[in-house]
Structures are given as structure tokens and as C-alpha cells.
Scaffold this active site. Structure first.
Site, PDB file in Angstrom:
ATOM      1  N   HIS A 229       0.805  -1.213   0.000  1.00 16.98           N
ATOM      2  CA  HIS A 229       0.000   0.000   0.000  1.00 16.98           C
ATOM      3  C   HIS A 229       0.842   1.269   0.000  1.00 16.98           C
ATOM      4  O   HIS A 229       0.336   2.350   0.284  1.00 16.98           O
ATOM      5  CB  HIS A 229      -0.973  -0.048   1.187  1.00 16.98           C
ATOM      6  CG  HIS A 229      -1.833  -1.275   1.154  1.00 16.98           C
ATOM      7  ND1 HIS A 229      -1.502  -2.425   1.825  1.00 16.98           N
ATOM      8  CD2 HIS A 229      -2.963  -1.553   0.465  1.00 16.98           C
ATOM      9  CE1 HIS A 229      -2.409  -3.354   1.573  1.00 16.98           C
ATOM     10  NE2 HIS A 229      -3.298  -2.861   0.751  1.00 16.98           N
TER      11      HIS A 229
ATOM     12  N   GLY B  10     -11.637  -1.310  -7.200  1.00 20.42           N
ATOM     13  CA  GLY B  10     -12.577  -0.492  -7.971  1.00 20.42           C
ATOM     14  C   GLY B  10     -12.291  -0.477  -9.455  1.00 20.42           C
ATOM     15  O   GLY B  10     -12.699   0.452 -10.154  1.00 20.42           O
TER      16      GLY B  10
ATOM     17  N   HIS C 136      -5.960   0.496  -2.606  1.00 18.91           N
ATOM     18  CA  HIS C 136      -6.929   0.423  -3.667  1.00 18.91           C
ATOM     19  C   HIS C 136      -6.855   1.691  -4.509  1.00 18.91           C
ATOM     20  O   HIS C 136      -6.775   2.799  -3.983  1.00 18.91           O
ATOM     21  CB  HIS C 136      -8.348   0.169  -3.137  1.00 18.91           C
ATOM     22  CG  HIS C 136      -8.810   1.146  -2.082  1.00 18.91           C
ATOM     23  ND1 HIS C 136      -8.188   1.312  -0.869  1.00 18.91           N
ATOM     24  CD2 HIS C 136      -9.832   2.057  -2.109  1.00 18.91           C
ATOM     25  CE1 HIS C 136      -8.821   2.249  -0.160  1.00 18.91           C
ATOM     26  NE2 HIS C 136      -9.801   2.713  -0.882  1.00 18.91           N
TER      27      HIS C 136
ATOM     28  N   SER D  71     -15.300  -7.553  -7.741  1.00 23.48           N
ATOM     29  CA  SER D  71     -16.716  -7.333  -8.064  1.00 23.48           C
ATOM     30  C   SER D  71     -16.957  -7.126  -9.558  1.00 23.48           C
ATOM     31  O   SER D  71     -18.010  -7.521 -10.068  1.00 23.48           O
ATOM     32  CB  SER D  71     -17.252  -6.126  -7.282  1.00 23.48           C
ATOM     33  OG  SER D  71     -16.485  -4.975  -7.559  1.00 23.48           O
TER      34      SER D  71
HETATM   35  C1  LIG Z   1      -2.513   0.487   4.706  1.00 21.11           C
HETATM   36  C2  LIG Z   1      -3.237  -0.794   4.532  1.00 21.11           C
HETATM   37  N1  LIG Z   1      -2.893  -1.869   5.294  1.00 21.11           N
HETATM   38  C3  LIG Z   1      -3.547  -3.045   5.115  1.00 21.11           C
HETATM   39  C4  LIG Z   1      -4.563  -3.179   4.186  1.00 21.11           C
HETATM   40  C5  LIG Z   1      -5.259  -4.473   3.932  1.00 21.11           C
HETATM   41  O1  LIG Z   1      -4.290  -5.401   3.724  1.00 21.11           O
HETATM   42  P1  LIG Z   1      -4.216  -6.450   2.542  1.00 21.11           P
HETATM   43  O2  LIG Z   1      -2.988  -7.206   2.797  1.00 21.11           O
HETATM   44  O3  LIG Z   1      -4.290  -5.772   1.222  1.00 21.11           O
HETATM   45  O4  LIG Z   1      -5.441  -7.339   2.745  1.00 21.11           O
HETATM   46  P2  LIG Z   1      -6.798  -7.356   1.974  1.00 21.11           P
HETATM   47  O5  LIG Z   1      -6.871  -6.143   1.091  1.00 21.11           O
HETATM   48  O6  LIG Z   1      -6.763  -8.625   1.205  1.00 21.11           O
HETATM   49  O7  LIG Z   1      -7.859  -7.327   3.010  1.00 21.11           O
HETATM   50  C6  LIG Z   1      -4.893  -2.060   3.417  1.00 21.11           C
HETATM   51  N2  LIG Z   1      -5.850  -2.141   2.464  1.00 21.11           N
HETATM   52  N3  LIG Z   1      -4.230  -0.861   3.604  1.00 21.11           N
HETATM   53  C1  LIG Z   2      -8.798  -7.552  -1.864  1.00 16.90           C
HETATM   54  C2  LIG Z   2      -8.531  -6.128  -2.099  1.00 16.90           C
HETATM   55  N1  LIG Z   2      -7.378  -5.560  -1.682  1.00 16.90           N
HETATM   56  C3  LIG Z   2      -7.339  -4.268  -1.943  1.00 16.90           C
HETATM   57  C4  LIG Z   2      -6.221  -3.438  -1.518  1.00 16.90           C
HETATM   58  O1  LIG Z   2      -6.228  -2.233  -1.815  1.00 16.90           O
HETATM   59  O2  LIG Z   2      -5.360  -3.986  -0.869  1.00 16.90           O
HETATM   60  S1  LIG Z   2      -8.718  -3.691  -2.760  1.00 16.90           S
HETATM   61  C5  LIG Z   2      -9.399  -5.242  -2.727  1.00 16.90           C
HETATM   62  C6  LIG Z   2     -10.755  -5.576  -3.249  1.00 16.90           C
HETATM   63  C7  LIG Z   2     -10.937  -5.365  -4.714  1.00 16.90           C
HETATM   64  O3  LIG Z   2     -12.252  -5.601  -5.019  1.00 16.90           O
HETATM   65  P1  LIG Z   2     -13.003  -4.867  -6.201  1.00 16.90           P
HETATM   66  O4  LIG Z   2     -12.392  -5.330  -7.469  1.00 16.90           O
HETATM   67  O5  LIG Z   2     -14.422  -5.348  -6.054  1.00 16.90           O
HETATM   68  O6  LIG Z   2     -12.890  -3.400  -5.972  1.00 16.90           O
HETATM   69 MG   LIG Z   3      -5.581  -6.047  -0.432  1.00 18.00          MG
END
Ligand SMILES: Cc1ncc(COP(=O)(O)OP(=O)(O)O)c(N)n1
Ligand SMILES: Cc1nc(C(=O)O)sc1CCOP(=O)(O)O
Ligand SMILES: [Mg+2]
Length: 203
Positions: free
Chosen positions: A103, A157, A123, A178
Site C-alpha cells: 500500500h 474499484g 486500492h 466485483s
Molecule cells: C494500509 C493498509 N494496510 C492493510 C490493508 C489491507 O491489507 P491487505 O494485505 O491488502 O489485505 P486485503 O486487502 O486482502 O484485506 C490495506 N488495504 N491498507
Molecule cells: C482484496 C482487495 N485488496 C485491496 C487493496 O487495496 O489492498 S482492494 C481489494 C478488493 C478489490 O475488489 P473490487 O475489485 O471489487 O474493488
Molecule cells: Mg488487499
């Protein structure tokens, strides 16, 4: 290089339903992630079998977080924020393909240094999966791309009409939940994502 399409399970569909959709979209997708944080290792193992029965090649299957299941099934693993560090997995499972969620450019550099094969960065746009958390935008994707040489998949998104903008920012592919799983016709949606990726990727 060809741009990749990763399809991520949403933890809401049954594994049977996800596998059925995966079978339909297989020709258009490069990876299928089982991101099923609430499921047991036995359920994930059965999920991999369901995917294989739908014709998904094992090299296209990725297990979120659970290195043990990935090792047993000979799939890739995708490491999340709370997972084992990339270096640890790399040390013990030399041949396992490793993805990592990041991130920030600093997290990306660290994942690359530790041996990740690719990263997911997000995201990028607003998404119901990250409600209330501001999206990072394509500017941050562009900045992050300068920090690493490993492939960067944009997540969050992403809809077909957003693909050109994401590729313009330097993404090596996209990861979609999605946009495919909630589409009226998942195969048509995946086909459109793939077309957009290839069209733009050839520029
Ligand atoms: C700053 C930040 N930290 C952790 C997350 C979520 O972690 P991630 O490893 O991407 O796990 P999921 O997205 O699969 O729940 C985040 N989005 N932002
Ligand atoms: C699993 C996941 N991780 C994210 C991140 O930013 O780490 S966003 C995400 C979900 C993506 O779903 P959709 O395509 O519906 O937006
Ligand atoms: Mg993620």
C-alpha cells in the site's frame, strides 16, 4: 509484455459458485486467487480441487495467506498485510510463486527486496471492499512503479472503462473482484477486461 488479469474470490460466494465462474472466465484470466479469510485449510484444499475440476490449470491458482495450503496443492501464494514475511516464505518454499499486497512505495520496495514475484497495489479507485478508506489513485500507482522492477497489478474499484487510465499509470495488470464476480455475465466481463488490457498493452 502481455498485461495480466487476476480474479479474486470475494469470500461471499460458495466455493462451488466461484469455481463455476472461474471455469467460464478461464480463457481470459491469468490467475485465480482464493481470498477466503474465514475458511479452514480443508475448505481451501477442496476449493482448489473444485477449480481444477473446472479446468483451471494449477499454475493459475493462488491461495491468499495460507502458505501451508499453497504448498500442499502446489499453487502460488498471495501474502497479505498480516501474513508471513515474503523472505520467510521464499526461504522455505524456493519454487513457490509469491505475490504480496502493498500500500506504499516503501512496502513495494521491501516486498521486491525480499523476493516477491509480483505485487498488488491498491486500492486505486473507490470500492465497496474498502469502504470509508480514501482511494490512492493512479498518481500513486505511477509513483510506486518507479520504485520497483517486479510486475505491479492494480487493485480496487477497477472497471473496464478504468483500464486505460491504470495502464497509462504503468500497471502490468489488474486484479478484479466485483467487476467480474458481480457482473450479469462474468465471462463477457472478463472478456472485455482482457480485450481492454490487450488493446492498451500493445500501445
Ligand atoms: C494500509 C493498509 N494496510 C492493510 C490493508 C489491507 O491489507 P491487505 O494485505 O491488502 O489485505 P486485503 O486487502 O486482502 O484485506 C490495506 N488495504 N491498507
Ligand atoms: C482484496 C482487495 N485488496 C485491496 C487493496 O487495496 O489492498 S482492494 C481489494 C478488493 C478489490 O475488489 P473490487 O475489485 O471489487 O474493488
Ligand atoms: Mg488487499
Amino acid at each position: 509484455m502481455r498485461k495480466q488479469l487476476h480474479v479474486i474470490s470475494d469470500g461471499k460466494l460458495s466455493l462451488e459458485a466461484f469455481a463455476e465462474i472461474a471455469g467460464e472466465v478461464e480463457p481470459f484470466a491469468d490467475r485465480f486467487h482464493l481470498r477466503e479469510k474465514h475458511r479452514t485449510s480443508r475448505e481451501l484444499y477442496e476449493g482448489v480441487k473444485l477449480l481444477c475440476n473446472e479446468g483451471i490449470p494449477i499454475h493459475k491458482i493462488v491461495i491468499n495467506d495460507r502458505v501451508d495450503v499453497a504448498w500442499a496443492c502446489k499453487t502460488g501464494v498471495h501474502l497479505a498485510f498480516h501474513s508471513l514475511p515474503v523472505r520467510v516464505v521464499k526461504t522455505h518454499f524456493l519454487d513457490m510463486p509469491i505475490g504480496c499486497s502493498v500500500h506504499s512505495p516503501e512496502e513495494a520496495e521491501e516486498a521486491a527486496k525480499q523476493g516477491a514475484d509480483y505485487i498488488l497495489f491498491g486500492h486505486i479507485f473507490e470500492t465497496d471492499s474498502k469502504k470509508g478508506i480514501p482511494p490512492r489513485g493512479t498518481g500513486s500507482l505511477e509513483a510506486l512503479k518507479k520504485a520497483v522492477e517486479i510486475p505491479v497489478m492494480a487493485i480496487g474499484g477497477i472497471k473496464p472503462e478504468k483500464v486505460p487510465e491504470v495502464l497509462e499509470a504503468g500497471a502490468d495488470g489488474i486484479a478484479v473482484m466485483s467487476g467480474i464476480l458481480q457482473a450479469k455475465d462474468p465471462a463477457e466481463a472478463a472478456k472485455l477486461f482482457s480485450k481492454k488490457l490487450n488493446e492498451e498493452g500493445e500501445k
